[in-house]
Design a protein around this motif. Structure first.
Motif, PDB file in Angstrom:
ATOM      1  N   ALA A 184       0.114   0.492   9.369  1.00  0.00           N
ATOM      2  CA  ALA A 184       0.447   1.886   9.638  1.00  0.00           C
ATOM      3  C   ALA A 184       1.742   2.334   8.972  1.00  0.00           C
ATOM      4  O   ALA A 184       2.114   3.511   9.071  1.00  0.00           O
ATOM      5  CB  ALA A 184       0.549   2.111  11.155  1.00  0.00           C
ATOM      6  N   ASP A 185       2.438   1.438   8.281  1.00  0.00           N
ATOM      7  CA  ASP A 185       3.706   1.771   7.651  1.00  0.00           C
ATOM      8  C   ASP A 185       3.478   2.670   6.435  1.00  0.00           C
ATOM      9  O   ASP A 185       2.702   2.332   5.536  1.00  0.00           O
ATOM     10  CB  ASP A 185       4.410   0.480   7.217  1.00  0.00           C
ATOM     11  N   PRO A 186       4.116   3.843   6.369  1.00  0.00           N
ATOM     12  CA  PRO A 186       3.900   4.756   5.235  1.00  0.00           C
ATOM     13  C   PRO A 186       4.218   4.132   3.875  1.00  0.00           C
ATOM     14  O   PRO A 186       3.539   4.417   2.887  1.00  0.00           O
ATOM     15  CB  PRO A 186       4.840   5.924   5.549  1.00  0.00           C
ATOM     16  N   VAL A 187       5.246   3.293   3.816  1.00  0.00           N
ATOM     17  CA  VAL A 187       5.604   2.674   2.543  1.00  0.00           C
ATOM     18  C   VAL A 187       4.526   1.670   2.119  1.00  0.00           C
ATOM     19  O   VAL A 187       4.167   1.591   0.933  1.00  0.00           O
ATOM     20  CB  VAL A 187       6.981   1.992   2.652  1.00  0.00           C
ATOM     21  N   THR A 188       4.015   0.929   3.099  1.00  0.00           N
ATOM     22  CA  THR A 188       2.917  -0.006   2.798  1.00  0.00           C
ATOM     23  C   THR A 188       1.706   0.754   2.284  1.00  0.00           C
ATOM     24  O   THR A 188       1.067   0.358   1.296  1.00  0.00           O
ATOM     25  CB  THR A 188       2.553  -0.817   4.047  1.00  0.00           C
ATOM     26  N   LYS A 189       1.368   1.862   2.935  1.00  0.00           N
ATOM     27  CA  LYS A 189       0.227   2.668   2.498  1.00  0.00           C
ATOM     28  C   LYS A 189       0.446   3.217   1.086  1.00  0.00           C
ATOM     29  O   LYS A 189      -0.494   3.275   0.277  1.00  0.00           O
ATOM     30  CB  LYS A 189      -0.004   3.821   3.474  1.00  0.00           C
ATOM     31  N   ALA A 190       1.673   3.609   0.783  1.00  0.00           N
ATOM     32  CA  ALA A 190       1.967   4.117  -0.557  1.00  0.00           C
ATOM     33  C   ALA A 190       1.789   3.028  -1.605  1.00  0.00           C
ATOM     34  O   ALA A 190       1.261   3.267  -2.704  1.00  0.00           O
ATOM     35  CB  ALA A 190       3.387   4.680  -0.601  1.00  0.00           C
ATOM     36  N   ALA A 191       2.209   1.804  -1.274  1.00  0.00           N
ATOM     37  CA  ALA A 191       2.041   0.688  -2.214  1.00  0.00           C
ATOM     38  C   ALA A 191       0.561   0.420  -2.475  1.00  0.00           C
ATOM     39  O   ALA A 191       0.152   0.199  -3.627  1.00  0.00           O
ATOM     40  CB  ALA A 191       2.723  -0.558  -1.658  1.00  0.00           C
ATOM     41  N   VAL A 192      -0.245   0.446  -1.417  1.00  0.00           N
ATOM     42  CA  VAL A 192      -1.685   0.265  -1.583  1.00  0.00           C
ATOM     43  C   VAL A 192      -2.259   1.401  -2.429  1.00  0.00           C
ATOM     44  O   VAL A 192      -3.116   1.188  -3.302  1.00  0.00           O
ATOM     45  CB  VAL A 192      -2.380   0.198  -0.209  1.00  0.00           C
ATOM     46  N   GLY A 193      -1.777   2.617  -2.193  1.00  0.00           N
ATOM     47  CA  GLY A 193      -2.257   3.764  -2.964  1.00  0.00           C
ATOM     48  C   GLY A 193      -1.944   3.655  -4.441  1.00  0.00           C
ATOM     49  O   GLY A 193      -2.749   4.055  -5.287  1.00  0.00           O
ATOM     50  N   VAL A 194      -0.783   3.111  -4.768  1.00  0.00           N
ATOM     51  CA  VAL A 194      -0.429   2.923  -6.174  1.00  0.00           C
ATOM     52  C   VAL A 194      -1.371   1.931  -6.839  1.00  0.00           C
ATOM     53  O   VAL A 194      -1.868   2.155  -7.954  1.00  0.00           O
ATOM     54  CB  VAL A 194       1.041   2.449  -6.310  1.00  0.00           C
ATOM     55  N   LEU A 195      -1.651   0.820  -6.167  1.00  0.00           N
ATOM     56  CA  LEU A 195      -2.572  -0.166  -6.740  1.00  0.00           C
ATOM     57  C   LEU A 195      -3.951   0.440  -6.994  1.00  0.00           C
ATOM     58  O   LEU A 195      -4.629   0.078  -7.958  1.00  0.00           O
ATOM     59  CB  LEU A 195      -2.707  -1.363  -5.801  1.00  0.00           C
ATOM     60  N   ALA A 196      -4.358   1.354  -6.123  1.00  0.00           N
ATOM     61  CA  ALA A 196      -5.704   1.935  -6.235  1.00  0.00           C
ATOM     62  C   ALA A 196      -5.872   2.786  -7.489  1.00  0.00           C
ATOM     63  O   ALA A 196      -6.997   2.958  -7.975  1.00  0.00           O
ATOM     64  CB  ALA A 196      -6.015   2.769  -4.999  1.00  0.00           C
ATOM     65  N   VAL A 197      -4.754   3.326  -8.030  1.00  0.00           N
ATOM     66  CA  VAL A 197      -4.863   4.230  -9.181  1.00  0.00           C
ATOM     67  C   VAL A 197      -4.456   3.564 -10.493  1.00  0.00           C
ATOM     68  O   VAL A 197      -4.516   4.198 -11.548  1.00  0.00           O
ATOM     69  CB  VAL A 197      -4.003   5.494  -8.958  1.00  0.00           C
TER      70      VAL A 197
END
Length: 264
Positions: A184-197
């Motif tokens: 649920a950590d926003p920074v963790t989610k952002a890191a996952v989002g970067v990998l996705a693109v």
């Protein structure tokens, strides 16, 4: 006009009106009233035959339904599980809870799919009846895209930032380095989002993802170089410029502002 002519005209008008009324009466014979009248004229014997045939049809349908629901004719004989690789197939089967001899029509496929989908490593589950006697379970497993370390071991995260296992990370999955890693950590989610693109050609080179904030994310590559990515914004533009930039000599490649990239 003579009196005889007027009488002829009136007679013709009455004839036309009579003809019009005749047509109306003919149309009414084709309507609901005519149907009811025809049914009223059915003889008692014919009514009894209609009633008996109707009763027989209902009885046949009831027998067919009873046979399908409560006899082995359509009972489950085979259970097929597809897609289970990391999840043990026996674990999936143990959650189906299909009693021996249960009719295919009495299986709650939605409830079974819900139970299977509750397995942490399962992303989605689908349960289908394949007549006459097979239940097919199709599992889509979660795939790790990042992991972070803890005293308990490596926590695996999928592309939706869901933490689904604590176990050794598969080869090639990048390590996440951040202050407070969690699903649920926003920074963790952002890191996952970067990998996705990331372009696939760059994604396979990433060894570590360092996330200091949602807008300060960098990629440590396996060859020692670093890509300063920034946040999840402008992903299309960053993806377009990063690979040509990596062909230049250097160790730090900054695409956080894709209109003004730098190499150090």
């Amino acid at each position: 006009m003579t009196r005889r002519g007027r009488q002829s005209t009136e007679s013709a008008g009455r004839a036309n009106t009579s003809g019009g009324s005749g047509r109306v009466r003919a149309e009414r014979r084709d309507g609901p009233g005519f149907v009811r009248s025809a049914m009223d004229r059915l003889s008692p014997a014919r009514w009894r035959r209609i009633w008996l045939w109707g009763l027989l049809s209902v009885c046949v349908l009831a027998v067919v339904a009873a046979v399908a629901l409560f006899t082995p004719v359509l009972s489950v004989r085979t259970v097929k599980v597809d897609g289970a690789i990391a999840v043990p197939e026996q674990q999936v089967r143990s959650l189906l809870e299909i009693p021996s001899g249960r009719s295919m029509l009495r299986i709650d496929t939605t409830e079974i799919a819900r139970r299977v989908a509750n397995i942490p490593k399962v992303r989605t589950a689908r349960v289908q009846r394949v007549f006459p006697s097979t239940v097919k379970v199709t599992v889509v497993e979660r795939v790790p895209v990042l992991f972070f370390d803890s005293p308990q071991g490596a926590h695996l995260l999928d592309a939706e930032s869901v933490e689904f296992a604590i176990e050794a990370a598969p080869i090639g999955v990048p390590r996440l380095i951040t202050d407070h890693p969690a699903s649920a950590d926003p920074v963790t989610k952002a890191a996952v989002g970067v990998l996705a693109v990331l372009p696939p050609a760059l994604g396979i080179q990433v060894d570590e993802v360092v996330a200091r904030s949602i807008s300060d994310i960098s990629l440590n590559l396996k060859d020692g170089r670093t890509v300063l990515w920034g946040g999840t914004n402008d992903a299309t533009r960053k993806s377009a410029v990063v690979l040509p930039l990596l062909t230049r000599p250097g160790t730090v490649f900054d695409v956080s502002s894709p209109n003004l990239v730098t190499v150090k």
